[in-house]
Motif scaffolding. Sequence first.
Motif, PDB file in Angstrom:
ATOM      1  N   LYS A  25      48.762  29.938  51.010  1.00  0.00           N
ATOM      2  CA  LYS A  25      47.784  29.201  50.107  1.00  0.00           C
ATOM      3  C   LYS A  25      48.189  28.794  48.732  1.00  0.00           C
ATOM      4  O   LYS A  25      48.074  27.754  48.550  1.00  0.00           O
ATOM      5  N   SER A  26      48.382  29.834  47.991  1.00  0.00           N
ATOM      6  CA  SER A  26      48.417  29.387  46.730  1.00  0.00           C
ATOM      7  C   SER A  26      49.855  28.489  46.397  1.00  0.00           C
ATOM      8  O   SER A  26      49.872  27.777  45.690  1.00  0.00           O
ATOM      9  N   LEU A  27      50.888  28.911  47.154  1.00  0.00           N
ATOM     10  CA  LEU A  27      52.101  28.113  47.090  1.00  0.00           C
ATOM     11  C   LEU A  27      51.846  26.722  47.671  1.00  0.00           C
ATOM     12  O   LEU A  27      52.422  25.589  46.887  1.00  0.00           O
ATOM     13  N   SER A  28      51.315  26.544  48.483  1.00  0.00           N
ATOM     14  CA  SER A  28      50.923  25.088  48.983  1.00  0.00           C
ATOM     15  C   SER A  28      50.239  24.367  47.937  1.00  0.00           C
ATOM     16  O   SER A  28      50.361  22.972  47.832  1.00  0.00           O
ATOM     17  N   ALA A  29      49.052  24.870  47.550  1.00  0.00           N
ATOM     18  CA  ALA A  29      48.187  24.356  46.609  1.00  0.00           C
ATOM     19  C   ALA A  29      48.980  23.876  45.382  1.00  0.00           C
ATOM     20  O   ALA A  29      48.953  22.666  44.923  1.00  0.00           O
ATOM     21  N   VAL A  30      49.968  24.875  44.858  1.00  0.00           N
ATOM     22  CA  VAL A  30      50.917  24.312  43.640  1.00  0.00           C
ATOM     23  C   VAL A  30      51.667  23.198  44.147  1.00  0.00           C
ATOM     24  O   VAL A  30      51.927  22.357  43.387  1.00  0.00           O
ATOM     25  N   SER A  31      52.506  23.344  45.237  1.00  0.00           N
ATOM     26  CA  SER A  31      53.195  22.436  45.625  1.00  0.00           C
ATOM     27  C   SER A  31      52.670  21.060  45.675  1.00  0.00           C
ATOM     28  O   SER A  31      53.171  19.757  45.568  1.00  0.00           O
ATOM     29  N   ILE A  32      51.381  20.924  46.410  1.00  0.00           N
ATOM     30  CA  ILE A  32      50.558  19.757  46.340  1.00  0.00           C
ATOM     31  C   ILE A  32      50.580  19.103  44.928  1.00  0.00           C
ATOM     32  O   ILE A  32      50.799  17.662  44.789  1.00  0.00           O
ATOM     33  N   ILE A 169      59.810   6.433  58.640  1.00  0.00           N
ATOM     34  CA  ILE A 169      58.520   6.893  59.503  1.00  0.00           C
ATOM     35  C   ILE A 169      58.148   8.217  58.806  1.00  0.00           C
ATOM     36  O   ILE A 169      59.142   9.213  58.624  1.00  0.00           O
ATOM     37  N   TYR A 170      56.775   8.425  58.389  1.00  0.00           N
ATOM     38  CA  TYR A 170      56.609   9.530  57.501  1.00  0.00           C
ATOM     39  C   TYR A 170      55.195   9.747  57.661  1.00  0.00           C
ATOM     40  O   TYR A 170      54.619   8.838  57.768  1.00  0.00           O
ATOM     41  N   ASN A 171      54.501  11.044  57.409  1.00  0.00           N
ATOM     42  CA  ASN A 171      53.213  11.283  57.499  1.00  0.00           C
ATOM     43  C   ASN A 171      52.711  11.084  55.893  1.00  0.00           C
ATOM     44  O   ASN A 171      53.429  11.695  54.916  1.00  0.00           O
ATOM     45  N   ARG A 172      51.221  10.634  55.674  1.00  0.00           N
ATOM     46  CA  ARG A 172      50.744  10.887  54.424  1.00  0.00           C
ATOM     47  C   ARG A 172      49.274  11.044  54.448  1.00  0.00           C
ATOM     48  O   ARG A 172      48.666  10.775  55.832  1.00  0.00           O
ATOM     49  N   ARG A 173      48.757  11.729  53.627  1.00  0.00           N
ATOM     50  CA  ARG A 173      47.315  11.690  53.671  1.00  0.00           C
ATOM     51  C   ARG A 173      46.403  10.346  53.169  1.00  0.00           C
ATOM     52  O   ARG A 173      46.951   9.741  52.403  1.00  0.00           O
ATOM     53  N   GLU A 174      45.570  10.332  54.196  1.00  0.00           N
ATOM     54  CA  GLU A 174      44.572   9.044  54.351  1.00  0.00           C
ATOM     55  C   GLU A 174      43.247   9.419  54.460  1.00  0.00           C
ATOM     56  O   GLU A 174      42.739  10.117  55.368  1.00  0.00           O
ATOM     57  N   ARG A 176      40.257  11.843  54.780  1.00  0.00           N
ATOM     58  CA  ARG A 176      40.145  13.098  55.090  1.00  0.00           C
ATOM     59  C   ARG A 176      41.032  13.693  55.959  1.00  0.00           C
ATOM     60  O   ARG A 176      41.017  14.742  56.460  1.00  0.00           O
ATOM     61  N   SER A 177      41.823  12.615  56.496  1.00  0.00           N
ATOM     62  CA  SER A 177      43.126  12.986  57.660  1.00  0.00           C
ATOM     63  C   SER A 177      44.179  13.478  56.645  1.00  0.00           C
ATOM     64  O   SER A 177      44.840  12.759  55.579  1.00  0.00           O
ATOM     65  N   LEU A 178      44.865  14.579  57.113  1.00  0.00           N
ATOM     66  CA  LEU A 178      46.058  15.266  56.337  1.00  0.00           C
ATOM     67  C   LEU A 178      47.208  14.590  56.627  1.00  0.00           C
ATOM     68  O   LEU A 178      48.322  14.812  55.907  1.00  0.00           O
ATOM     69  N   ALA A 179      47.437  14.300  57.846  1.00  0.00           N
ATOM     70  CA  ALA A 179      48.762  13.768  58.295  1.00  0.00           C
ATOM     71  C   ALA A 179      48.683  12.640  59.058  1.00  0.00           C
ATOM     72  O   ALA A 179      48.252  12.667  60.361  1.00  0.00           O
ATOM     73  N   GLU A 236      54.905  11.733  49.113  1.00  0.00           N
ATOM     74  CA  GLU A 236      53.613  11.588  49.948  1.00  0.00           C
ATOM     75  C   GLU A 236      53.960  12.588  51.195  1.00  0.00           C
ATOM     76  O   GLU A 236      52.968  13.317  51.674  1.00  0.00           O
ATOM     77  N   ALA A 237      55.079  12.350  51.578  1.00  0.00           N
ATOM     78  CA  ALA A 237      55.150  13.221  53.084  1.00  0.00           C
ATOM     79  C   ALA A 237      55.144  14.591  52.760  1.00  0.00           C
ATOM     80  O   ALA A 237      54.513  15.531  53.583  1.00  0.00           O
ATOM     81  N   PHE A 238      55.864  15.272  51.705  1.00  0.00           N
ATOM     82  CA  PHE A 238      55.576  16.818  51.554  1.00  0.00           C
ATOM     83  C   PHE A 238      54.392  17.265  51.008  1.00  0.00           C
ATOM     84  O   PHE A 238      53.922  18.326  51.295  1.00  0.00           O
ATOM     85  N   SER A 239      53.849  16.263  50.443  1.00  0.00           N
ATOM     86  CA  SER A 239      52.308  16.411  49.853  1.00  0.00           C
ATOM     87  C   SER A 239      51.539  16.888  51.066  1.00  0.00           C
ATOM     88  O   SER A 239      50.726  17.631  51.200  1.00  0.00           O
ATOM     89  N   SER A 240      51.482  15.659  51.986  1.00  0.00           N
ATOM     90  CA  SER A 240      50.947  15.813  53.357  1.00  0.00           C
ATOM     91  C   SER A 240      51.265  16.974  54.053  1.00  0.00           C
ATOM     92  O   SER A 240      50.441  17.666  54.531  1.00  0.00           O
ATOM     93  N   GLU A 241      52.270  17.446  54.056  1.00  0.00           N
ATOM     94  CA  GLU A 241      52.712  18.698  54.621  1.00  0.00           C
ATOM     95  C   GLU A 241      52.100  19.955  54.076  1.00  0.00           C
ATOM     96  O   GLU A 241      51.727  20.760  54.847  1.00  0.00           O
TER      97      GLU A 241
END
Length: 294
Positions: A25-32, A169-174, A176-179, A236-241
């Motif tokens: 959780k901590s690593l993901s929060a920092v990475s975002i 093609i990639y995922n991004r946050r929009e 409240r949707s995370l991907a 954007e994609a890796f932040s969404s991940e």
Amino acid sequence: METLETLSELLETTGDIQSIVRTMKSLSAVSIRQYEQAEKAIAGYEKTIDLGFSALLQDRRARGLPLPMTIDATSQAEVLIVVGSDRGLCGRYNEIVARFAEENLDDGTAVLAVIGARTAARLEAVGRNPDRLFLQPGSVAGLGSLVQSVIVEIERWTRGPGVGRVRLIYNRREGRSLAVPVERVLLPIPDTYLAGRVAAGWPGPGLPFFRMEPERLLSWLVRQRLFVVLYQALAEAFSSEHATRLAAMQSAERNIRERREDLNAAYRRKRQETITRELLDLVSGFEAVTGSPE
């Protein structure tokens, strides 16, 4: 049958898993946060490239030339680049982007490139084998190198005749949707963008002077715009991940907390049963030893 030893081991294992989840959780929060900062940092360079296009296109208009072609768009063949993930524990992130990519693949797709081994595996499972696989960088520091590698391949694919479009093609946050899967055309650069740079004019009183040949300058500007667009999209994609992984870890932490509460309650009950049984054994033994003979 569960014993005190078994319950104790389960509690210890659950505690270890909880520690791992908290770390992730901590690593993901920092990475975002890091990827969001990287996306903002490239915005300044994007403005510089926009000004470069404005100067070049204003010069072309002054010489009576039309908008330039940034790729040979006479061919219907295309390159499709799909951005996914190398790592798991991120919910349906890879499934979402792989399914969207599968729906957008057709007979005109000459080259399929994938960033992320897990997404590539999902596409292979449905018979869509990638022609080129890029591995995801371990941190934001490797983002620039990955973008450069992709651009080198794009130039190789489009150098000769046959490829008239490059899509991403990639995922991004929009909201409240995370991907949310999105598609972006990398080449040719849309005429709406080029016309917009002409209409924007130059912010100063006079156009800048450049010595580089216009065709070489155009080629350089196209390459730099590719870098900016790809860098922004990957950030954007890796932040969404990581946002998806953070949500998955938060859900897992809640489940682990509930599991630990259940195990603690079971441990306390079992311990009380064991103490009660041992006391009854002591009382029964004492009565057997001190009881009067009949």
